[in-house]
Design an enzyme around this catalytic site. Sequence first.
Site, PDB file in Angstrom:
ATOM      1  N   ARG A 274      69.438  -2.625  18.547  1.00 57.10           N
ATOM      2  CA  ARG A 274      70.546  -1.722  17.488  1.00 57.10           C
ATOM      3  C   ARG A 274      72.080  -2.545  18.176  1.00 57.10           C
ATOM      4  NH1 ARG A 274      73.185   2.642  16.714  1.00 57.10           N
ATOM      5  NH2 ARG A 274      71.799   4.196  17.373  1.00 57.10           N
TER       6      ARG A 274
ATOM      7  N   GLY B  50      73.060   2.065  31.760  1.00 58.48           N
ATOM      8  CA  GLY B  50      74.208   2.281  30.683  1.00 58.48           C
ATOM      9  C   GLY B  50      72.913   3.562  30.130  1.00 58.48           C
TER      10      GLY B  50
ATOM     11  N   LEU C 139      74.268  -2.377  36.622  1.00 56.57           N
ATOM     12  CA  LEU C 139      72.735  -3.243  35.742  1.00 56.57           C
ATOM     13  C   LEU C 139      72.537  -3.737  34.554  1.00 56.57           C
ATOM     14  CD1 LEU C 139      70.709  -0.907  38.813  1.00 56.57           C
ATOM     15  CD2 LEU C 139      72.351  -2.888  39.035  1.00 56.57           C
TER      16      LEU C 139
ATOM     17  N   ASP D  63      68.700   2.757  22.315  1.00 55.43           N
ATOM     18  CA  ASP D  63      67.998   1.127  21.121  1.00 55.43           C
ATOM     19  C   ASP D  63      69.049   0.433  21.995  1.00 55.43           C
ATOM     20  OD1 ASP D  63      67.477  -0.268  19.045  1.00 55.43           O
ATOM     21  OD2 ASP D  63      67.665   1.065  17.895  1.00 55.43           O
TER      22      ASP D  63
END
Length: 244
Positions: A180, A173, A153, A177
């Site tokens: 970045r 995941g 996803l 950030d």
Amino acid sequence: MDQLSKKQQKKLLKKQQIKERFKEKKILKKQIKKQQPIQQKEPKKEDQQIIKQQQNKRTKDQYKEIMQDAQKIIIDLQFTDKMVEKEKVSLYKQIELCHSMNFRSDKPLNLILTSQNQEMEQLLAKSNSNNWGISQQAKHYLELFDKKKLVYLTGDAEETLTELDKDKIYIIGGIVDHNRLKSITLNQSILEQIPARKFPINVDLKTSTILTVNQVYEILLLVNNGLTWDEAILKAIPKRKINN
């Protein structure tokens, strides 16, 4: 005996009334005292803790049993080393929130952590994660599950997820950030040849369609409990992030 005057009679009557009231109060106190041993006494603090632990243990056992047959959701922690300390702490707190929501849910998901390194294990241990009842794995998901069942996803995917398939295992995941580490989860899915999907977000967001780990998890949890995608997305995403 001389007859009492009216004043004396009133005085005597008042004394008798006071005496009767005193007797009644005394009888009432005795009755209350008799009832007290029958009433359940408040357990001591030590006993309360034991009772609470026993109740929690039963609840956790039931929770673990329900999760065994539930929709599997992986939080992928293989990117932990790419994050700074502040981001790691934020991720740990988001995972804690995922578990908290899951534990309270009528229909929880099967929450699984993969590629968990020692640093993340120590962070999660602050919240006694070993007692959560979830699966915490140091191994990569490809070592644990059939690759054909995996779906990554990511908001960077081109194709949209339309429904939850019980036979599939969905991966979130574990990153904080996204700016970045832009497209890192999509690139990972391409590298491993795992299908990537994004949520059907039909609302106008003030920011990008990249969501936090706990927001993604909450949407999946709400859909798993019967809400539509639109209902789940509107409930999980803070109103301040949605344009009117």
